[in-house]
Design a protein around this motif. Structure first.
Motif, PDB file in Angstrom:
ATOM      1  N   LEU A   1       0.829  -1.217   0.000  1.00 14.17           N
ATOM      2  CA  LEU A   1       0.000   0.000   0.000  1.00 14.17           C
ATOM      3  C   LEU A   1       0.858   1.259   0.000  1.00 14.17           C
ATOM      4  CD1 LEU A   1      -2.866  -1.009   2.455  1.00 14.17           C
ATOM      5  CD2 LEU A   1      -3.018  -0.670  -0.019  1.00 14.17           C
ATOM      6  N   ALA A   2       1.944   1.245   0.763  1.00 15.96           N
ATOM      7  CA  ALA A   2       2.834   2.417   0.801  1.00 15.96           C
ATOM      8  C   ALA A   2       3.448   2.664  -0.576  1.00 15.96           C
ATOM      9  CB  ALA A   2       3.931   2.213   1.850  1.00 15.96           C
ATOM     10  N   GLY A   3       3.916   1.613  -1.214  1.00 17.19           N
ATOM     11  CA  GLY A   3       4.511   1.766  -2.541  1.00 17.19           C
ATOM     12  C   GLY A   3       3.491   2.173  -3.589  1.00 17.19           C
ATOM     13  N   MET A   4       2.301   1.613  -3.493  1.00 17.93           N
ATOM     14  CA  MET A   4       1.256   1.939  -4.468  1.00 17.93           C
ATOM     15  C   MET A   4       0.831   3.402  -4.354  1.00 17.93           C
ATOM     16  SD  MET A   4      -2.481   0.236  -4.999  1.00 17.93           S
ATOM     17  CE  MET A   4      -3.154   0.978  -3.530  1.00 17.93           C
ATOM     18  N   THR A   5       0.653   3.893  -3.133  1.00 17.93           N
ATOM     19  CA  THR A   5       0.242   5.295  -2.989  1.00 17.93           C
ATOM     20  C   THR A   5       1.349   6.237  -3.467  1.00 17.93           C
ATOM     21  OG1 THR A   5       0.944   5.247  -0.680  1.00 17.93           O
ATOM     22  CG2 THR A   5      -1.399   4.957  -1.119  1.00 17.93           C
ATOM     23  N   GLY A   6       2.592   5.906  -3.169  1.00 18.13           N
ATOM     24  CA  GLY A   6       3.694   6.730  -3.641  1.00 18.13           C
ATOM     25  C   GLY A   6       3.766   6.765  -5.159  1.00 18.13           C
ATOM     26  N   TRP A   7       3.578   5.620  -5.799  1.00 17.50           N
ATOM     27  CA  TRP A   7       3.646   5.565  -7.254  1.00 17.50           C
ATOM     28  C   TRP A   7       2.479   6.325  -7.896  1.00 17.50           C
ATOM     29  CZ3 TRP A   7       6.986   4.982 -10.872  1.00 17.50           C
ATOM     30  CH2 TRP A   7       6.555   4.822 -12.183  1.00 17.50           C
ATOM     31  N   LEU A   8       1.290   6.178  -7.311  1.00 25.83           N
ATOM     32  CA  LEU A   8       0.130   6.874  -7.887  1.00 25.83           C
ATOM     33  C   LEU A   8       0.264   8.392  -7.734  1.00 25.83           C
ATOM     34  CD1 LEU A   8      -2.791   4.486  -6.917  1.00 25.83           C
ATOM     35  CD2 LEU A   8      -1.697   4.784  -9.150  1.00 25.83           C
ATOM     36  N   VAL A   9       0.806   8.838  -6.616  1.00 25.36           N
ATOM     37  CA  VAL A   9       1.045  10.278  -6.445  1.00 25.36           C
ATOM     38  C   VAL A   9       2.107  10.740  -7.443  1.00 25.36           C
ATOM     39  CG1 VAL A   9       2.028  11.993  -4.869  1.00 25.36           C
ATOM     40  CG2 VAL A   9       0.266  10.419  -4.075  1.00 25.36           C
ATOM     41  N   TYR A  10       3.145   9.914  -7.630  1.00 21.66           N
ATOM     42  CA  TYR A  10       4.167  10.240  -8.626  1.00 21.66           C
ATOM     43  C   TYR A  10       3.544  10.380 -10.010  1.00 21.66           C
ATOM     44  CZ  TYR A  10       7.860   9.445 -12.009  1.00 21.66           C
ATOM     45  OH  TYR A  10       8.687   9.551 -13.088  1.00 21.66           O
ATOM     46  N   GLN A  11       2.707   9.440 -10.398  1.00 20.30           N
ATOM     47  CA  GLN A  11       2.088   9.478 -11.729  1.00 20.30           C
ATOM     48  C   GLN A  11       1.185  10.700 -11.886  1.00 20.30           C
ATOM     49  OE1 GLN A  11       2.400   7.985 -14.593  1.00 20.30           O
ATOM     50  NE2 GLN A  11       4.082   6.784 -13.774  1.00 20.30           N
ATOM     51  N   LEU A  12       0.420  10.994 -10.852  1.00 17.89           N
ATOM     52  CA  LEU A  12      -0.485  12.150 -10.911  1.00 17.89           C
ATOM     53  C   LEU A  12       0.304  13.445 -11.099  1.00 17.89           C
ATOM     54  CD1 LEU A  12      -3.427  13.151 -10.577  1.00 17.89           C
ATOM     55  CD2 LEU A  12      -2.885  13.475  -8.164  1.00 17.89           C
ATOM     56  N   PHE A  13       1.354  13.632 -10.303  1.00 17.67           N
ATOM     57  CA  PHE A  13       2.155  14.852 -10.422  1.00 17.67           C
ATOM     58  C   PHE A  13       2.969  14.867 -11.713  1.00 17.67           C
ATOM     59  CE2 PHE A  13       1.162  15.496  -5.993  1.00 17.67           C
ATOM     60  CZ  PHE A  13       1.027  16.867  -5.937  1.00 17.67           C
ATOM     61  N   ASN A  14       3.363  13.687 -12.184  1.00 18.12           N
ATOM     62  CA  ASN A  14       4.118  13.638 -13.437  1.00 18.12           C
ATOM     63  C   ASN A  14       3.241  14.046 -14.613  1.00 18.12           C
ATOM     64  OD1 ASN A  14       6.556  13.274 -14.726  1.00 18.12           O
ATOM     65  ND2 ASN A  14       6.132  11.141 -15.213  1.00 18.12           N
ATOM     66  N   GLU A  15       1.956  13.712 -14.566  1.00 16.68           N
ATOM     67  CA  GLU A  15       1.043  14.163 -15.617  1.00 16.68           C
ATOM     68  C   GLU A  15       0.790  15.660 -15.518  1.00 16.68           C
ATOM     69  OE1 GLU A  15      -2.612  12.090 -15.944  1.00 16.68           O
ATOM     70  OE2 GLU A  15      -1.637  10.161 -16.302  1.00 16.68           O
ATOM     71  N   LEU A  16       0.688  16.168 -14.294  1.00 17.86           N
ATOM     72  CA  LEU A  16       0.407  17.592 -14.113  1.00 17.86           C
ATOM     73  C   LEU A  16       1.628  18.460 -14.396  1.00 17.86           C
ATOM     74  CD1 LEU A  16      -1.717  17.488 -10.831  1.00 17.86           C
ATOM     75  CD2 LEU A  16      -2.536  17.875 -13.164  1.00 17.86           C
ATOM     76  N   LEU A  17       2.784  18.071 -13.880  1.00 14.39           N
ATOM     77  CA  LEU A  17       3.983  18.909 -13.957  1.00 14.39           C
ATOM     78  C   LEU A  17       4.922  18.538 -15.092  1.00 14.39           C
ATOM     79  CD1 LEU A  17       4.830  18.844 -10.145  1.00 14.39           C
ATOM     80  CD2 LEU A  17       3.580  20.612 -11.378  1.00 14.39           C
ATOM     81  N   GLU A  18       4.826  17.294 -15.544  1.00 17.97           N
ATOM     82  CA  GLU A  18       5.743  16.759 -16.561  1.00 17.97           C
ATOM     83  C   GLU A  18       7.194  16.951 -16.152  1.00 17.97           C
ATOM     84  OE1 GLU A  18       4.708  18.296 -20.364  1.00 17.97           O
ATOM     85  OE2 GLU A  18       2.701  17.446 -20.309  1.00 17.97           O
ATOM     86  N   ASP A  19       7.460  16.737 -14.879  1.00 16.62           N
ATOM     87  CA  ASP A  19       8.812  16.863 -14.337  1.00 16.62           C
ATOM     88  C   ASP A  19       9.065  15.681 -13.398  1.00 16.62           C
ATOM     89  OD1 ASP A  19      11.243  17.648 -13.374  1.00 16.62           O
ATOM     90  OD2 ASP A  19      10.474  19.318 -12.190  1.00 16.62           O
ATOM     91  N   PRO A  20       9.923  14.736 -13.800  1.00 16.86           N
ATOM     92  CA  PRO A  20      10.126  13.561 -12.950  1.00 16.86           C
ATOM     93  C   PRO A  20      10.795  13.875 -11.619  1.00 16.86           C
ATOM     94  CG  PRO A  20      11.629  13.522 -14.821  1.00 16.86           C
ATOM     95  CD  PRO A  20      10.695  14.674 -15.039  1.00 16.86           C
ATOM     96  N   VAL A  21      11.534  14.972 -11.543  1.00 19.81           N
ATOM     97  CA  VAL A  21      12.230  15.297 -10.294  1.00 19.81           C
ATOM     98  C   VAL A  21      11.216  15.729  -9.233  1.00 19.81           C
ATOM     99  CG1 VAL A  21      13.953  16.787  -9.240  1.00 19.81           C
ATOM    100  CG2 VAL A  21      14.329  15.889 -11.533  1.00 19.81           C
ATOM    101  N   ARG A  22      10.386  16.690  -9.566  1.00 16.11           N
ATOM    102  CA  ARG A  22       9.390  17.139  -8.587  1.00 16.11           C
ATOM    103  C   ARG A  22       8.366  16.049  -8.298  1.00 16.11           C
ATOM    104  NH1 ARG A  22       7.271  22.833 -10.473  1.00 16.11           N
ATOM    105  NH2 ARG A  22       7.703  22.003 -12.523  1.00 16.11           N
ATOM    106  N   SER A  23       8.012  15.277  -9.297  1.00 15.40           N
ATOM    107  CA  SER A  23       7.064  14.179  -9.099  1.00 15.40           C
ATOM    108  C   SER A  23       7.652  13.134  -8.154  1.00 15.40           C
ATOM    109  CB  SER A  23       6.715  13.534 -10.439  1.00 15.40           C
ATOM    110  OG  SER A  23       6.219  14.484 -11.335  1.00 15.40           O
ATOM    111  N   SER A  24       8.930  12.857  -8.288  1.00 18.94           N
ATOM    112  CA  SER A  24       9.585  11.904  -7.382  1.00 18.94           C
ATOM    113  C   SER A  24       9.609  12.438  -5.956  1.00 18.94           C
ATOM    114  CB  SER A  24      11.009  11.617  -7.848  1.00 18.94           C
ATOM    115  OG  SER A  24      10.996  10.984  -9.092  1.00 18.94           O
ATOM    116  N   PHE A  25       9.807  13.752  -5.826  1.00 17.46           N
ATOM    117  CA  PHE A  25       9.779  14.340  -4.483  1.00 17.46           C
ATOM    118  C   PHE A  25       8.415  14.108  -3.835  1.00 17.46           C
ATOM    119  CE2 PHE A  25       8.558  17.827  -1.721  1.00 17.46           C
ATOM    120  CZ  PHE A  25       9.581  17.813  -0.786  1.00 17.46           C
ATOM    121  N   PHE A  26       7.349  14.413  -4.557  1.00 15.91           N
ATOM    122  CA  PHE A  26       6.013  14.252  -3.983  1.00 15.91           C
ATOM    123  C   PHE A  26       5.682  12.779  -3.737  1.00 15.91           C
ATOM    124  CE2 PHE A  26       5.361  18.473  -6.060  1.00 15.91           C
ATOM    125  CZ  PHE A  26       5.184  19.172  -4.882  1.00 15.91           C
TER     126      PHE A  26
END
Length: 152
Positions: A34-59
């Protein structure tokens, strides 16, 4: 929507697999997933919004650390059980592989580009974990202080 469902399922299974490799207690594997899944889904959501893997990885890492802290408090287990397995989907292994592949092919300019992205993403993951830990500790300290004031 099906993409998020598929990615959530796969990141859940991958995180559970790494939980097994890291000898996480068997009853905690579900929560590692569950921890990994929520982190990955937040990463994907921010990566679609920001198109920046660095900031998406931070979130994504920030979310993993928050979820890992909550699970650690809930189950009275070390936080590292959940956070180490949880950040595995965020680790830029493909980018690091591409950097090394271009080094072998003597394409140093492309290798430098991939290596710098991998380095920045790795730093963003570390910063996300640290920021979440500091913020959660401040919140818990404030809550404890409020409880002690109300008890006296």
């Amino acid at each position: 929507m099906t993409s998020y469902l598929l990615q959530g399922t796969l990141s859940f299974l991958a995180t559970m697999g790494f939980g097994i490799l890291f000898n996480a207690p068997r009853r905690m594997l579900l929560y590692c997933g569950l921890a990994g899944m929520t982190g990955w889904l937040v990463y994907q959501l921010f990566n679609e919004l920001l198109e920046d893997p660095v900031r998406s990885s931070f979130f994504g890492a920030f979310t993993v650390a928050v979820v890992a802290n909550l699970f650690a408090k809930r189950f009275r287990m070390p936080m590292i059980i959940f956070s180490v397995a949880g950040i595995i989907p965020l680790v830029p292994g493909g980018t690091a592989y591409n950097a090394m592949r271009h080094v072998v092919e003597n394409d140093y300019l492309a290798a430098l580009s991939y290596a710098s992205v991998a380095f920045m993403v790795s730093g963003a993951i570390a910063m996300g974990l640290v920021f979440a830990e500091v913020i959660i500790q401040l919140i818990f300290r404030a809550l404890r202080g409020r409880e002690q004031k109300s008890a006296t």
